[in-house]
Motif scaffolding. Structure first.
Motif, PDB file in Angstrom:
ATOM      1  N   UNK A  18       0.860  -1.191   0.000  1.00 20.77           N
ATOM      2  CA  UNK A  18       0.000   0.000   0.000  1.00 20.77           C
ATOM      3  C   UNK A  18       0.892   1.235   0.000  1.00 20.77           C
ATOM      4  N   UNK A  19       0.326   2.342  -0.338  1.00 18.24           N
ATOM      5  CA  UNK A  19       1.046   3.624  -0.238  1.00 18.24           C
ATOM      6  C   UNK A  19       0.980   4.050   1.228  1.00 18.24           C
ATOM      7  N   UNK A  20       2.064   3.804   1.935  1.00 18.81           N
ATOM      8  CA  UNK A  20       2.079   4.012   3.384  1.00 18.81           C
ATOM      9  C   UNK A  20       2.634   5.389   3.743  1.00 18.81           C
ATOM     10  N   UNK A  21       1.848   6.122   4.515  1.00 21.68           N
ATOM     11  CA  UNK A  21       2.217   7.466   4.948  1.00 21.68           C
ATOM     12  C   UNK A  21       2.950   7.398   6.280  1.00 21.68           C
ATOM     13  N   UNK A  22       2.584   6.399   7.090  1.00 18.82           N
ATOM     14  CA  UNK A  22       3.125   6.296   8.460  1.00 18.82           C
ATOM     15  C   UNK A  22       2.901   4.863   8.943  1.00 18.82           C
ATOM     16  N   UNK A  23       3.835   4.385   9.788  1.00 22.26           N
ATOM     17  CA  UNK A  23       3.661   3.051  10.389  1.00 22.26           C
ATOM     18  C   UNK A  23       4.313   3.031  11.766  1.00 22.26           C
TER      19      UNK A  23
END
Ligand code: 5GP
Ligand code: ZN
Length: 137
Positions: A18-23
């Protein structure tokens, strides 16, 4: 706990890219694939909870603090003029994926989106009836 049949469990835990912005340990924040606007993001817990009713108090607190953090990030980086937080519970309320999530929707003056409701008329008696229902044991 992860639900093998849940797409958001797979995305949150990195099984589906996925297009991950934050984790972090508890959450992944991704860009929505059917966005209402540029930067529409979803906060997903890594464990499976169907909805807000099931989410633990600890994760509820963390999720909303994270929503604030991501909102400030999007405002700064995307220069949105406004921002909506949306969190749907139940089909009637528009929930389509039954893994708790918070929508963060940046808003732009020209985005042509409408997120809201049609205000209804209400009498004092109806408001009183609602309060009685909420407070009755
Ligand atoms: P709901 O209607 O349940 O509140 O929101 C579900 C959201 O998930 C929708 O905005 C939809 O576009 C988004 N969505 C559904 N499937 C996927 C997917 O596979 N990847 C991503 N990034 N978003 C998804
Ligand atoms: Zn899930």
């Amino acid at each position: 706990m992860i639900d093998e049949n849940c797409i958001f469990c797979k995305i949150a835990n990195g099984e589906i890219p996925s297009k991950t912005v934050y984790e972090d340990d508890d959450f992944r924040v991704i860009l929505d694939l059917g966005p209402a606007s540029k930067g529409h993001a979803l906060i997903l817990p890594k464990d499976h909870y169907n909805d807000l009713y099931e989410l633990t108090d600890d994760l509820t607190g963390k999720a909303f603090i994270l929503a604030k953090k991501i909102s400030i990030l999007l405002k700064k980086k995307l220069n949105c003029e406004g921002l909506n937080l949306v969190q749907n519970n139940g089909r009637t309320a528009g929930q389509t994926v039954f893994h708790f999530h918070i929508h963060i929707i940046p808003r732009y003056n020209d985005d042509q989106q409408k997120i809201g409701w049609k205000p209804q008329e209400v009498t004092q008696e109806e408001l009183e009836d609602t309060l009685q229902k909420i407070f009755e044991s």
